[in-house]
Design a protein around this motif. Structure first.
Motif, PDB file in Angstrom:
ATOM      1  N   ASP A   1      26.531   6.786  -6.489  1.00 13.53           N
ATOM      2  CA  ASP A   1      27.022   7.612  -5.386  1.00 13.53           C
ATOM      3  C   ASP A   1      25.879   8.039  -4.470  1.00 13.53           C
ATOM      4  N   VAL A   2      24.722   8.343  -5.048  1.00 12.14           N
ATOM      5  CA  VAL A   2      23.564   8.735  -4.246  1.00 12.14           C
ATOM      6  C   VAL A   2      23.120   7.569  -3.369  1.00 12.14           C
ATOM      7  N   ARG A   3      23.055   6.358  -3.956  1.00  9.44           N
ATOM      8  CA  ARG A   3      22.667   5.184  -3.169  1.00  9.44           C
ATOM      9  C   ARG A   3      23.666   4.909  -2.062  1.00  9.44           C
ATOM     10  N   ALA A   4      24.955   5.066  -2.348  1.00  9.72           N
ATOM     11  CA  ALA A   4      25.975   4.834  -1.322  1.00  9.72           C
ATOM     12  C   ALA A   4      25.855   5.859  -0.200  1.00  9.72           C
ATOM     13  N   ALA A   5      25.593   7.115  -0.526  1.00 12.25           N
ATOM     14  CA  ALA A   5      25.470   8.160   0.481  1.00 12.25           C
ATOM     15  C   ALA A   5      24.245   7.949   1.365  1.00 12.25           C
ATOM     16  N   LEU A   6      23.160   7.442   0.780  1.00 10.46           N
ATOM     17  CA  LEU A   6      21.939   7.208   1.544  1.00 10.46           C
ATOM     18  C   LEU A   6      21.918   5.842   2.213  1.00 10.46           C
ATOM     19  N   GLY A   7      22.872   4.993   1.886  1.00 10.03           N
ATOM     20  CA  GLY A   7      22.923   3.661   2.477  1.00 10.03           C
ATOM     21  C   GLY A   7      21.883   2.729   1.908  1.00 10.03           C
ATOM     22  N   ILE A   8      21.471   2.971   0.685  1.00 10.01           N
ATOM     23  CA  ILE A   8      20.475   2.123   0.033  1.00 10.01           C
ATOM     24  C   ILE A   8      21.216   1.030  -0.719  1.00 10.01           C
ATOM     25  N   GLY A   9      20.847  -0.213  -0.440  1.00 15.81           N
ATOM     26  CA  GLY A   9      21.486  -1.328  -1.118  1.00 15.81           C
ATOM     27  C   GLY A   9      20.879  -1.562  -2.481  1.00 15.81           C
ATOM     28  N   PRO A  10      21.412  -2.515  -3.203  1.00 18.47           N
ATOM     29  CA  PRO A  10      20.821  -2.825  -4.507  1.00 18.47           C
ATOM     30  C   PRO A  10      19.408  -3.364  -4.359  1.00 18.47           C
TER      31      PRO A  10
END
Length: 56
Positions: A30-39
């Motif tokens: 969820d944190v990665r999705a909120a920050l727009g960080i991809g895999p």
């Protein structure tokens, strides 16, 4: 007499560390999705090789 503060900093650091590990373990996607960080690894997966069935 002045009380030393190193143990206070150690306690605060430990609490922050526990919170960071908890967020990472529970909500990192969820944190990665909120920050727009991809895999981290964006290499495509290899296409599967079709099985050859020699029986007729």
């Amino acid at each position: 007499m002045v009380r030393p503060r190193w143990h206070d900093a150690l306690i605060v650091t430990a609490i922050v560390g526990v919170l960071v590990v908890g967020v990472w373990a529970l909500w990192w996607d969820d944190v990665r999705a909120a920050l727009g960080i991809g895999p981290a690894d964006e290499t495509p997966l290899a296409a599967p090789v079709p099985a050859t069935n020699s029986q007729t």
